[in-house]
Design a protein around this motif. Structure first.
Motif, PDB file in Angstrom:
ATOM      1  N   CYS A   1       0.948  -1.021   0.035  1.00 43.94           N
ATOM      2  CA  CYS A   1       0.138  -0.068   0.025  1.00 43.94           C
ATOM      3  C   CYS A   1       0.891   1.081  -0.055  1.00 43.94           C
ATOM      4  O   CYS A   1       0.432   2.408   0.493  1.00 43.94           O
ATOM      5  CB  CYS A   1      -0.799  -0.002   1.329  1.00 43.94           C
ATOM      6  N   ARG A   2       2.006   1.369  -0.634  1.00 40.24           N
ATOM      7  CA  ARG A   2       2.640   2.350  -0.772  1.00 40.24           C
ATOM      8  C   ARG A   2       3.037   2.575  -2.323  1.00 40.24           C
ATOM      9  O   ARG A   2       3.405   1.814  -3.008  1.00 40.24           O
ATOM     10  CB  ARG A   2       4.155   2.229  -0.073  1.00 40.24           C
ATOM     11  N   SER A   3       2.982   3.877  -2.694  1.00 43.31           N
ATOM     12  CA  SER A   3       3.468   4.465  -3.890  1.00 43.31           C
ATOM     13  C   SER A   3       4.816   4.359  -3.994  1.00 43.31           C
ATOM     14  O   SER A   3       5.716   4.483  -3.430  1.00 43.31           O
ATOM     15  CB  SER A   3       2.662   5.778  -4.366  1.00 43.31           C
TER      16      SER A   3
ATOM     17  N   GLY B   1       6.242   6.870  -1.977  1.00 49.61           N
ATOM     18  CA  GLY B   1       6.222   6.704  -0.602  1.00 49.61           C
ATOM     19  C   GLY B   1       4.888   6.959   0.416  1.00 49.61           C
ATOM     20  O   GLY B   1       4.651   6.928   1.410  1.00 49.61           O
ATOM     21  N   ALA B   2       3.817   7.420  -0.714  1.00 52.60           N
ATOM     22  CA  ALA B   2       2.527   7.779   0.194  1.00 52.60           C
ATOM     23  C   ALA B   2       1.915   6.476   0.297  1.00 52.60           C
ATOM     24  O   ALA B   2       1.714   5.667  -0.643  1.00 52.60           O
ATOM     25  CB  ALA B   2       1.936   8.841  -0.749  1.00 52.60           C
TER      26      ALA B   2
END
Length: 385
Positions: free
Chosen positions: A75-77, A80-81
Motif C-alpha cells: 500500500c505504498r506508491s 512513498g505515500a
C-alpha cells in the motif's frame, strides 16, 4: 499466404497466453482471480475491525493478527505515500511466520496458527497452500502475479458490512453511555426520597451495575424505568420532621377564622437590656489567623436554587461549608473528576465557583469526554467569576 488477425483471433491468442498460469498453478492467489470491491484505506478498515470485533467473534489478540497481515499489503506508491487497498494489488500474503509474529508484537508461531484458523473460520481469510505448505510469490516478467499464502480477499469484500457493524455498535455505545448517565443522576436524586429497604438497596447498587462491561441497552432502559417509577411514586423528603408547637400556634393565630385563645398565658416580655451571653453558655473560640498563601473567598449570598442541576440532585441546602464541600467531592466522583483536583480547585477558586462550574458541567456531562479539562476551562473562564 497471408493471415489477417481479426479481433476473434486476438482474443483467442490472449486466452491462450493466460491459460498456462491457471493450469500450471492451480489454487494460487492471483490478481486476475480476485473479487471486485471498493478501495479502502488500511486505517479505515482496521478502525472498523477494532470496533466490530465482538460482532465478528474476534478477540483483541486476533485483531492484532489482522493488523499484522494488512501491514504486509503493498500500500505504498512509488513516492512513498499511503494508497488505499484495491483489487489491482495482490491480496495474498506470502510473508513468513517469523515476519508475521514480529509484526504481531511477538506472538509465538503456535498462537499465530491458532489465530489464522480463527480468521478462516470467521470467513475473513482463505488459505492458498502450496504442496509443501510454504508461502512464496509467483513471478512473471520480474513482477509478482500470484502467490501461495493467506488470501485476504474475503475480508476486503466484506469491508462495507464490517463498517456498518462498527457504525451500529458505536451508536449503541453512545446510547448506552447516555442511559448510564441518566441512571446515575436519577439514582442520586432518589437517595433523598423516603424509600423502602428493598428500593433503597436497589438504588445503592446502581453504581456497581452501571460499571458492568456487559450491560445491555435493554437492561439499562429497564433500570431507568424502575427509577422513574420510584421517583414518581415516592414521597418527597421531609425537611423538618419535628414540628414546633409555637409555629402551630402562630398559624392558628394568623388564620382569618381563628378564635382568640384564653387558655394560653401571655409570654413574659424580655428586658430592654440583656447580658452579653443573653442567658446562653457561650464558648469563646480563638480566631484563626488567615493564611496568606491561600486565597480567601467570602461566602456567596446567592441561593442554592441557582445551581439547578446540583439542587435537583441534593434538594437539602447545605448549612455549612463542610457540607457543601462534601457535595462537591461526591459530585466530582460522579463527573469523573479526581478528589485531588477538586481540592486544588476549591483552594484556588473558592467553593461556590467550583460548585457553579460543576453545575454547568453536570448539564453537559453526556457529551464531554474530558470532564477534568472542561472543568478547568470553566473555572478560568471570565463568565464564572
Amino acid at each position: 499466404m497471408e493471415h489477417t488477425a481479426t479481433p476473434a483471433h486476438r482474443a483467442e491468442a490472449w486466452r491462450s497466453r493466460a491459460e498456462p498460469l491457471e493450469a500450471t498453478y492451480p489454487g494460487i492467489g492471483s490478481i486476475v482471480d480476485q473479487p471486485v470491491f471498493a478501495p479502502i484505506s488500511r486505517r479505515e478498515l482496521m478502525t472498523a475491525v477494532n470496533i466490530a470485533a465482538p460482532d465478528l467473534g474476534l478477540k483483541p489478540s486476533t485483531v492484532l493478527i489482522v493488523d499484522a497481515l494488512l501491514s504486509c499489503l503493498p500500500c505504498r506508491s512509488s513516492a512513498g505515500a499511503e494508497i488505499p487497498v484495491s483489487p489491482t494489488m495482490l491480496l495474498t500474503i506470502y510473508a513468513a511466520n517469523n515476519t508475521l509474529c514480529f509484526r504481531a508484537k511477538g506472538v509465538t508461531e503456535r498462537q499465530l496458527r491458532r489465530h489464522i484458523q480463527i480468521l478462516e473460520e470467521a470467513g475473513l481469510l482463505t488459505r492458498r497452500d502450496s504442496a509443501n505448505g510454504k508461502r512464496f510469490p509467483i513471478m512473471r516478467g520480474g513482477k509478482v502475479v500470484g502467490a501461495f499464502g493467506l488470501d485476504l480477499s474475503p475480508l476486503l469484500v466484506r469491508h462495507r458490512e464490517i463498517q456498518e457493524l462498527a457504525r451500529l455498535r458505536t451508536q449503541a455505545q453512545e446510547e448506552l453511555r447516555g442511559l448510564k448517565a441518566q441512571i446515575l443522576k436519577l439514582g442520586a436524586a432518589c437517595q433523598a426520597l423516603q424509600l423502602t429497604d428493598a428500593s433503597k438497596q436497589f438504588v445503592e447498587s446502581l453504581r456497581k451495575v452501571t460499571r458492568r462491561a456487559r450491560l445491555t441497552i435493554t437492561e439499562a432502559k429497564h433500570l431507568l424505568e424502575r427509577l422513574l417509577s420510584l421517583a414518581g411514586h415516592s414521597p418527597a423528603p421531609v425537611e423538618n420532621p419535628q414540628s414546633d408547637p409555637r409555629d402551630q400556634n402562630s398559624s392558628e393565630t394568623n388564620s382569618p377564622t381563628a378564635k382568640p385563645r384564653t387558655d394560653v398565658a401571655p409570654r413574659p416580655t424580655k428586658p430592654a437590656h440583656t447580658t452579653a451571653s443573653d442567658g446562653r453558655n457561650v464558648r469563646h473560640k480563638k480566631t484563626e489567623e488567615p493564611d496568606p498563601k491561600k486565597a480567601i473567598h467570602p461566602p456567596d449570598p446567592r441561593a442554592w436554587t441557582s445551581l439547578t442541576t446540583i439542587s435537583a440532585l441534593y434538594p437539602t441546602e447545605p448549612t455549612t461549608s463542610r457540607e457543601a464541600a462534601a457535595i462537591a467531592y461526591d459530585l466530582g466522583q460522579m463527573l469523573r473528576v479526581s478528589r485531588d483536583f477538586t481540592t486544588e480547585a476549591i483552594a484556588t477558586h473558592g467553593l461556590h465557583h467550583v460548585l457553579k462550574a460543576m453545575d454547568r458541567l453536570a448539564t453537559r456531562a453526556e457529551g464531554i469526554s474530558a470532564p477534568r479539562a472542561y472543568l478547568r476551562h470553566l473555572l478560568t473562564h471570565a463568565d464564572m467569576r
